[in-house]
Write a protein that holds these residues in place. Sequence first.
Motif, PDB file in Angstrom:
ATOM      1  N   LEU A  67      21.403  20.247  57.994  1.00 25.44           N
ATOM      2  CA  LEU A  67      20.662  19.354  58.962  1.00 25.44           C
ATOM      3  C   LEU A  67      19.850  20.210  59.817  1.00 25.44           C
ATOM      4  N   GLN A  68      20.424  21.009  60.621  1.00 26.52           N
ATOM      5  CA  GLN A  68      19.840  21.716  61.605  1.00 26.52           C
ATOM      6  C   GLN A  68      18.851  22.857  61.014  1.00 26.52           C
ATOM      7  N   ALA A  69      19.123  23.169  59.657  1.00 30.89           N
ATOM      8  CA  ALA A  69      18.029  24.119  59.203  1.00 30.89           C
ATOM      9  C   ALA A  69      16.669  23.175  58.659  1.00 30.89           C
ATOM     10  N   GLY A  70      16.887  21.882  58.555  1.00 31.46           N
ATOM     11  CA  GLY A  70      15.842  21.063  58.138  1.00 31.46           C
ATOM     12  C   GLY A  70      15.965  20.638  56.617  1.00 31.46           C
ATOM     13  N   VAL A  71      17.027  21.046  55.911  1.00 29.59           N
ATOM     14  CA  VAL A  71      17.048  20.651  54.360  1.00 29.59           C
ATOM     15  C   VAL A  71      16.726  19.174  54.346  1.00 29.59           C
ATOM     16  N   ARG A  72      15.732  18.785  53.569  1.00 34.87           N
ATOM     17  CA  ARG A  72      15.368  17.436  53.112  1.00 34.87           C
ATOM     18  C   ARG A  72      15.549  17.053  51.665  1.00 34.87           C
ATOM     19  N   GLN A  73      15.342  15.931  51.423  1.00 36.36           N
ATOM     20  CA  GLN A  73      15.307  15.312  50.070  1.00 36.36           C
ATOM     21  C   GLN A  73      14.554  16.388  49.184  1.00 36.36           C
ATOM     22  N   ASP A  74      14.807  16.631  48.081  1.00 36.37           N
ATOM     23  CA  ASP A  74      14.042  17.526  46.850  1.00 36.37           C
ATOM     24  C   ASP A  74      13.853  19.066  47.414  1.00 36.37           C
ATOM     25  N   ASP A  75      14.362  19.137  48.710  1.00 40.04           N
ATOM     26  CA  ASP A  75      14.237  20.602  48.724  1.00 40.04           C
ATOM     27  C   ASP A  75      15.239  21.505  47.884  1.00 40.04           C
ATOM     28  N   LEU A  76      14.941  22.774  47.701  1.00 39.29           N
ATOM     29  CA  LEU A  76      15.806  23.671  46.658  1.00 39.29           C
ATOM     30  C   LEU A  76      16.437  24.486  47.545  1.00 39.29           C
ATOM     31  N   VAL A  77      18.030  24.518  47.499  1.00 34.39           N
ATOM     32  CA  VAL A  77      18.826  25.145  48.066  1.00 34.39           C
ATOM     33  C   VAL A  77      19.550  26.407  47.359  1.00 34.39           C
ATOM     34  N   ILE A  78      19.473  27.510  47.766  1.00 32.61           N
ATOM     35  CA  ILE A  78      20.042  28.691  46.626  1.00 32.61           C
ATOM     36  C   ILE A  78      21.501  28.740  47.070  1.00 32.61           C
ATOM     37  N   CYS A  79      22.400  28.650  45.748  1.00 33.10           N
ATOM     38  CA  CYS A  79      23.841  28.925  45.978  1.00 33.10           C
ATOM     39  C   CYS A  79      24.487  29.744  45.121  1.00 33.10           C
ATOM     40  N   PRO A  80      25.390  30.198  45.451  1.00 34.53           N
ATOM     41  CA  PRO A  80      26.351  31.190  44.607  1.00 34.53           C
ATOM     42  C   PRO A  80      26.794  30.464  43.379  1.00 34.53           C
ATOM     43  N   THR A  81      26.743  30.897  42.155  1.00 34.30           N
ATOM     44  CA  THR A  81      27.597  30.540  41.196  1.00 34.30           C
ATOM     45  C   THR A  81      28.988  30.338  41.273  1.00 34.30           C
ATOM     46  N   LEU A  82      29.514  31.213  42.026  1.00 33.71           N
ATOM     47  CA  LEU A  82      31.102  31.561  42.103  1.00 33.71           C
ATOM     48  C   LEU A  82      31.338  31.013  43.532  1.00 33.71           C
ATOM     49  N   THR A  83      31.627  29.477  43.339  1.00 30.65           N
ATOM     50  CA  THR A  83      31.660  28.737  44.463  1.00 30.65           C
ATOM     51  C   THR A  83      32.848  27.542  44.342  1.00 30.65           C
ATOM     52  N   PHE A  84      32.961  26.948  45.405  1.00 31.35           N
ATOM     53  CA  PHE A  84      33.823  25.568  45.282  1.00 31.35           C
ATOM     54  C   PHE A  84      32.884  24.481  45.412  1.00 31.35           C
ATOM     55  N   ILE A  85      33.218  23.279  44.832  1.00 31.28           N
ATOM     56  CA  ILE A  85      32.151  22.255  44.712  1.00 31.28           C
ATOM     57  C   ILE A  85      31.786  21.776  46.075  1.00 31.28           C
ATOM     58  N   ALA A  86      32.966  21.802  46.697  1.00 28.91           N
ATOM     59  CA  ALA A  86      32.634  21.243  48.207  1.00 28.91           C
ATOM     60  C   ALA A  86      31.636  21.982  49.153  1.00 28.91           C
ATOM     61  N   ALA A  87      31.267  23.237  48.680  1.00 31.52           N
ATOM     62  CA  ALA A  87      30.304  23.920  49.295  1.00 31.52           C
ATOM     63  C   ALA A  87      28.736  23.350  48.730  1.00 31.52           C
ATOM     64  N   VAL A  88      28.895  22.903  47.505  1.00 30.87           N
ATOM     65  CA  VAL A  88      27.580  22.394  47.215  1.00 30.87           C
ATOM     66  C   VAL A  88      27.436  20.737  47.445  1.00 30.87           C
ATOM     67  N   ASN A  89      28.388  20.087  47.429  1.00 34.63           N
ATOM     68  CA  ASN A  89      28.255  18.588  48.007  1.00 34.63           C
ATOM     69  C   ASN A  89      27.530  18.163  48.972  1.00 34.63           C
ATOM     70  N   PRO A  90      27.211  19.138  50.252  1.00 28.58           N
ATOM     71  CA  PRO A  90      26.396  18.608  51.285  1.00 28.58           C
ATOM     72  C   PRO A  90      24.911  18.717  50.907  1.00 28.58           C
ATOM     73  N   ILE A  91      24.623  19.830  49.901  1.00 30.21           N
ATOM     74  CA  ILE A  91      23.256  19.788  49.351  1.00 30.21           C
ATOM     75  C   ILE A  91      22.950  18.361  48.832  1.00 30.21           C
ATOM     76  N   LYS A  92      24.019  17.832  47.961  1.00 29.50           N
ATOM     77  CA  LYS A  92      23.595  16.740  47.303  1.00 29.50           C
ATOM     78  C   LYS A  92      23.619  15.554  48.091  1.00 29.50           C
ATOM     79  N   TYR A  93      24.421  15.507  49.465  1.00 27.68           N
ATOM     80  CA  TYR A  93      24.514  14.446  50.438  1.00 27.68           C
ATOM     81  C   TYR A  93      22.922  14.293  50.875  1.00 27.68           C
ATOM     82  N   LEU A  94      22.228  15.299  50.895  1.00 27.04           N
ATOM     83  CA  LEU A  94      20.912  15.140  51.408  1.00 27.04           C
ATOM     84  C   LEU A  94      19.951  15.009  50.597  1.00 27.04           C
ATOM     85  N   ASN A  95      20.352  14.664  49.020  1.00 26.58           N
ATOM     86  CA  ASN A  95      19.514  14.514  47.890  1.00 26.58           C
ATOM     87  C   ASN A  95      18.628  15.824  47.839  1.00 26.58           C
TER      88      ASN A  95
END
Length: 115
Positions: A67-95
């Motif tokens: 949120l502070q970084a300004g991530v908004r709906q339909d933005d692309l957020v790079i994340c590692p393949t080796l992670t927990f789903i809990a680290a990816v969920n906030p990306i999806k929360y913001l659509n």
Amino acid sequence: MVQKFIPLSVPCLKGNELKYVTEAIETEWVSTGGSFITDFEKKFAGYINSECVAVQSGTAALHLAYLQAGVRQDDLVICPTLTFIAAVNPIKYLNAKPVFIDCDDSLCIDPDKIK
């Protein structure tokens, strides 16, 4: 320089943890409030010379960071393949849309793959 190994999921309880946990239970502040959280926020804010807020999980921290970084709906957020789903969920929360990038030998995002 000798690097210390920090093992995953192995507790390191060698200080006042029992004392502090006992105090939190006895004062019935074992959730998102109480003097320990307030003290931590004040001390950490002083250390980083900025405001701060403590949250209950890494997922909540990532959500606030996005949120502070300004991530908004339909933005692309790079994340590692080796992670927990809990680290990816906030990306999806913001659509927003997670983009998974392979990890290198350090188990972090491979900077060459980002190109």
